[in-house]
Design a protein around this motif. Structure first.
Motif, mmCIF file in Angstrom:
data_model
loop_
_atom_site.group_PDB
_atom_site.id
_atom_site.type_symbol
_atom_site.label_atom_id
_atom_site.label_comp_id
_atom_site.label_asym_id
_atom_site.label_seq_id
_atom_site.Cartn_x
_atom_site.Cartn_y
_atom_site.Cartn_z
ATOM 1 N N PHE A 181 55.258 20.559 -12.207
ATOM 2 C CA PHE A 181 54.201 20.302 -13.181
ATOM 3 C C PHE A 181 53.589 18.913 -12.954
ATOM 4 C CE2 PHE A 181 53.053 20.967 -17.984
ATOM 5 C CZ PHE A 181 51.724 21.109 -17.623
ATOM 6 N N PRO A 182 54.393 17.843 -12.905
ATOM 7 C CA PRO A 182 53.801 16.545 -12.562
ATOM 8 C C PRO A 182 53.122 16.531 -11.192
ATOM 9 C CG PRO A 182 55.974 16.234 -13.501
ATOM 10 C CD PRO A 182 55.818 17.709 -13.256
ATOM 11 N N THR A 183 53.687 17.245 -10.222
ATOM 12 C CA THR A 183 53.097 17.260 -8.887
ATOM 13 C C THR A 183 51.718 17.923 -8.901
ATOM 14 O OG1 THR A 183 55.215 17.173 -7.719
ATOM 15 C CG2 THR A 183 53.374 18.159 -6.542
ATOM 16 N N GLY A 184 51.611 19.077 -9.558
ATOM 17 C CA GLY A 184 50.308 19.725 -9.680
ATOM 18 C C GLY A 184 49.333 18.873 -10.464
ATOM 19 N N TYR A 185 49.823 18.235 -11.523
ATOM 20 C CA TYR A 185 48.987 17.364 -12.352
ATOM 21 C C TYR A 185 48.499 16.159 -11.539
ATOM 22 C CZ TYR A 185 47.555 15.167 -16.788
ATOM 23 O OH TYR A 185 46.850 14.608 -17.818
ATOM 24 N N HIS A 186 49.392 15.572 -10.760
ATOM 25 C CA HIS A 186 49.053 14.441 -9.895
ATOM 26 C C HIS A 186 47.964 14.843 -8.895
ATOM 27 C CE1 HIS A 186 49.661 10.770 -7.583
ATOM 28 N NE2 HIS A 186 50.010 11.455 -6.505
ATOM 29 N N GLY A 187 48.099 16.042 -8.325
ATOM 30 C CA GLY A 187 47.069 16.517 -7.403
ATOM 31 C C GLY A 187 45.710 16.564 -8.061
ATOM 32 N N ASP A 269 45.088 20.292 -2.237
ATOM 33 C CA ASP A 269 45.860 20.982 -1.198
ATOM 34 C C ASP A 269 47.282 21.149 -1.705
ATOM 35 O OD1 ASP A 269 47.431 21.747 0.952
ATOM 36 O OD2 ASP A 269 46.873 20.066 2.240
ATOM 37 N N ALA A 270 47.619 22.379 -2.119
ATOM 38 C CA ALA A 270 48.970 22.681 -2.590
ATOM 39 C C ALA A 270 49.704 23.567 -1.589
ATOM 40 C CB ALA A 270 48.908 23.362 -3.958
ATOM 41 N N VAL A 271 49.298 23.505 -0.322
ATOM 42 C CA VAL A 271 49.912 24.322 0.727
ATOM 43 C C VAL A 271 50.799 23.479 1.624
ATOM 44 C CG1 VAL A 271 49.474 25.815 2.726
ATOM 45 C CG2 VAL A 271 48.019 25.987 0.694
ATOM 46 N N GLY A 272 50.211 22.485 2.300
ATOM 47 C CA GLY A 272 50.983 21.646 3.201
ATOM 48 C C GLY A 272 50.997 22.149 4.626
ATOM 49 N N PHE A 273 52.009 21.707 5.381
ATOM 50 C CA PHE A 273 51.959 21.814 6.834
ATOM 51 C C PHE A 273 52.198 23.219 7.387
ATOM 52 C CE2 PHE A 273 56.435 21.312 5.992
ATOM 53 C CZ PHE A 273 57.125 21.868 7.056
ATOM 54 N N GLU A 274 52.651 24.158 6.571
ATOM 55 C CA GLU A 274 52.817 25.526 7.068
ATOM 56 C C GLU A 274 51.589 26.388 6.758
ATOM 57 O OE1 GLU A 274 56.679 27.597 7.305
ATOM 58 O OE2 GLU A 274 57.408 26.035 5.946
ATOM 59 N N VAL A 304 39.952 14.367 -3.019
ATOM 60 C CA VAL A 304 40.899 15.417 -2.642
ATOM 61 C C VAL A 304 42.315 14.936 -2.957
ATOM 62 C CG1 VAL A 304 41.850 16.743 -0.722
ATOM 63 C CG2 VAL A 304 39.388 16.259 -0.803
ATOM 64 N N GLY A 305 43.064 15.724 -3.715
ATOM 65 C CA GLY A 305 44.472 15.448 -3.960
ATOM 66 C C GLY A 305 45.319 16.278 -3.017
ATOM 67 N N ILE A 306 46.315 15.661 -2.408
ATOM 68 C CA ILE A 306 47.117 16.357 -1.385
ATOM 69 C C ILE A 306 48.592 16.268 -1.734
ATOM 70 C CG2 ILE A 306 47.523 16.632 1.106
ATOM 71 C CD1 ILE A 306 44.970 15.033 1.597
ATOM 72 N N PRO A 307 49.032 17.035 -2.759
ATOM 73 C CA PRO A 307 50.468 17.071 -3.058
ATOM 74 C C PRO A 307 51.241 17.994 -2.119
ATOM 75 C CG PRO A 307 49.292 18.444 -4.618
ATOM 76 C CD PRO A 307 48.248 17.775 -3.766
ATOM 77 N N GLY A 308 50.541 18.851 -1.360
ATOM 78 C CA GLY A 308 51.204 19.708 -0.382
ATOM 79 C C GLY A 308 51.954 18.861 0.633
ATOM 80 N N LEU A 309 53.125 19.332 1.048
ATOM 81 C CA LEU A 309 54.028 18.546 1.898
ATOM 82 C C LEU A 309 53.577 18.527 3.352
ATOM 83 C CD1 LEU A 309 56.820 17.085 2.266
ATOM 84 C CD2 LEU A 309 57.779 19.344 2.716
ATOM 85 N N TYR A 310 53.537 17.334 3.937
ATOM 86 C CA TYR A 310 53.350 17.152 5.373
ATOM 87 C C TYR A 310 54.499 16.298 5.890
ATOM 88 C CZ TYR A 310 48.851 19.348 4.900
ATOM 89 O OH TYR A 310 47.878 20.288 4.646
ATOM 90 N N ALA A 336 32.189 10.968 6.555
ATOM 91 C CA ALA A 336 30.749 11.135 6.354
ATOM 92 C C ALA A 336 30.418 11.492 4.907
ATOM 93 C CB ALA A 336 30.206 12.202 7.298
ATOM 94 N N LYS A 337 31.330 12.200 4.226
ATOM 95 C CA LYS A 337 31.090 12.603 2.842
ATOM 96 C C LYS A 337 31.650 11.594 1.833
ATOM 97 C CE LYS A 337 31.387 17.104 1.950
ATOM 98 N NZ LYS A 337 31.946 18.486 1.862
ATOM 99 N N SER A 338 32.183 10.476 2.336
ATOM 100 C CA SER A 338 32.767 9.436 1.470
ATOM 101 C C SER A 338 33.807 10.012 0.514
ATOM 102 C CB SER A 338 31.663 8.718 0.660
ATOM 103 O OG SER A 338 30.814 8.001 1.522
ATOM 104 N N LEU A 339 34.676 10.859 1.046
ATOM 105 C CA LEU A 339 35.718 11.475 0.227
ATOM 106 C C LEU A 339 36.894 10.518 0.045
ATOM 107 C CD1 LEU A 339 35.831 15.080 1.745
ATOM 108 C CD2 LEU A 339 34.564 14.300 -0.264
ATOM 109 N N ALA A 340 37.528 10.609 -1.100
ATOM 110 C CA ALA A 340 38.759 9.863 -1.355
ATOM 111 C C ALA A 340 39.937 10.811 -1.190
ATOM 112 C CB ALA A 340 38.745 9.274 -2.756
ATOM 113 N N PHE A 341 41.030 10.328 -0.590
ATOM 114 C CA PHE A 341 42.219 11.142 -0.346
ATOM 115 C C PHE A 341 43.433 10.462 -0.969
ATOM 116 C CE2 PHE A 341 39.322 11.744 3.157
ATOM 117 C CZ PHE A 341 39.331 13.110 3.385
ATOM 118 N N THR A 342 44.303 11.264 -1.580
ATOM 119 C CA THR A 342 45.589 10.743 -2.066
ATOM 120 C C THR A 342 46.690 11.664 -1.560
ATOM 121 O OG1 THR A 342 44.572 9.838 -4.059
ATOM 122 C CG2 THR A 342 46.966 10.113 -4.073
ATOM 123 N N THR A 343 47.658 11.082 -0.872
ATOM 124 C CA THR A 343 48.754 11.854 -0.291
ATOM 125 C C THR A 343 50.087 11.349 -0.855
ATOM 126 O OG1 THR A 343 49.055 10.337 1.561
ATOM 127 C CG2 THR A 343 47.429 12.087 1.839
ATOM 128 N N GLY A 344 51.167 12.012 -0.434
ATOM 129 C CA GLY A 344 52.505 11.519 -0.723
ATOM 130 C C GLY A 344 53.151 12.153 -1.938
#
Length: 404
Positions: A181-187, A269-274, A304-310, A336-344
């Motif tokens: 729940f926190p992970t999805g919320y963080h994303g 991104d709630a999928v990750g490396f697979e 873009v929020g990236i809680p999916g595991l890499y 080019a689209k000036s997107l912000a990314f958060t990982t981890g």
């Protein structure tokens, strides 16, 4: 002293339930334990009788053999339990408290913890910042898919539920506070979801469904969730999501049919490396597919929020670069689209208290939305097998038969 049983990773595709040592206030040697942590004293810790411990997609990566996890590793980082023993340095947590355990292990003393970055604590893993229970390369803290578990820095880490009877009545929901729940919320928060947002969520597994639940809680107007599995898409549809079957083609075209435009305000991104390809490549692993898609479908200036595991080590990857976490992502497009990314890792403590209040006051139905399914500890191997086949369920292990 009671016995203890735990879910053990035996090798690719195999988990068993075995008798293991009862936890003590000292880290012992064992599979996956960092040598520098062996003998580490935990006077600030607490021992829990585990009430619920959930099977996570991150566990599934290890069980599939897609990490460097050693055989014999005790699994499980989503823990809810009752305190039955505290160390001499524990001041505020008491025996009998019912608590949620953030999957991040954090000391509460280092620079990162003091800045709220509990997912990258500097003091609990000798190899790198960040740690978790029962997970590869995370310091060797024993997993909580067990009857009993040790939690260090108990006063700092544990979230106490205010009323035990009320908490037990809502335990299926509250057990989601340890991770998804926190992970999805963080994303969603890091993707900038707010009132009126249009949101694209890649992946309708438990984290994706938790992200969709969070998007609604944050005020999104349209929540689109994409997957290859019909059963998981049906689960998302059951609580108001628009669904996108990426096996049929490009998500961009399907977004346009839903919104009237091919881009969204926010993506997760709630999928990750697979990850697998879309359309005609749906049966082929393409680890950068989701990252490239979320950049493509997010409007310029969005996030873009990236809680999916890499991971940095994937022995089962399809090419040599991916085996060390090097993926062919279209960074130029994102730039080019000036997107912000958060990982981890999600810093669970940033969100878990507020989400607990939302659950206790009936503002969300996270257990229903992720289809929480309670099973005994000894059925964990079957739970892993069913989850691996794409079951649209979040399996909750009940080691002591305490969940009604």
């Amino acid at each position: 002293m009671p016995g203890n049983k735990a879910v053990i990773y035996q090798g690719p595709g195999e988990v068993t339930v075995e008798s293991v040592d009862y936890p003590t206030l000292e880290l012992k040697d064992g599979p996956g334990v960092n040598p520098a942590n062996v003998g580490r004293k935990v006077p600030h810790g607490a021992i829990l009788k585990v009430v619920a411990s959930n099977i996570c997609g991150s566990d599934q990566h290890m069980v599939r053999g897609r990490t460097t996890a050693p055989a014999g590793l005790a699994l499980g980082h989503e823990i809810t339990g009752e305190v039955i023993e505290t160390g001499p340095d524990v001041e505020f947590i008491k025996v009998g408290d019912l608590v949620s355990v953030p999957f991040n292990i954090a000391c509460g003393r280092c620079r990162n913890c003091k800045e709220g970055k509990t997912g990258v604590c500097l003091n609990v893993n000798p190899d790198r910042p960040g740690s978790a229970y029962g997970y590869v390369d995370m310091g060797g803290w024993v997993g909580g898919q067990a009857e009993y578990a040790l939690v260090p820095y108990a006063d700092w880490n544990l979230l106490k539920f205010p009323d035990k009877d009320q908490a037990m009545a809502k335990i299926r929901d509250l057990t989601m506070l340890s991770d998804i729940f926190p992970t999805g919320y963080h994303g969603c928060v890091t993707a900038g979801v707010g009132t009126g947002s249009s949101v694209y969520i890649a992946g309708a597994g438990p984290v994706g469904l938790a992200a969709a639940t969070s998007a609604f809680l944050l005020g999104a107007s349209v929540v689109m969730i994409a997957d290859l599995q019909k059963e998981r898409l049906d689960q998302a549809k059951s609580f108001g999501c628009e669904t996108i079957d990426v096996s049929t083609g490009d998500p961009r075209d399907q977004i346009e049919r839903i919104l009237g435009r091919p881009e969204v305000d926010c993506a997760v991104d709630a999928v990750g490396f697979e990850a697998h390809g879309h359309g005609g490549e749906a049966g082929t692993e393409r680890p950068a597919t989701v990252l490239n898609t979320v950049m493509d479908v997010t409007r310029a200036g969005g996030a873009v929020g990236i809680p999916g595991l890499y991971v940095t080590g994937d022995p089962g990857a399809s090419d040599e670069a991916a085996k060390v976490g090097s993926l062919s992502i279209r960074l130029g497009l994102g730039w080019a689209k000036s997107l912000a990314f958060t990982t981890g890792q999600c810093p669970v403590m940033r969100y878990n208290r507020a989400l607990m209040e939302a659950i206790l006051h009936d503002r969300t139905q996270i257990a229903k939305n992720v289809n929480a399914t309670v099973i005994p500890l000894d059925q964990a191997p079957q739970g892993y097998a069913d989850f691996d086949k794409g079951a649209a369920r979040k399996y909750v292990l009940d080691p002591h038969g305490m969940i009604k």
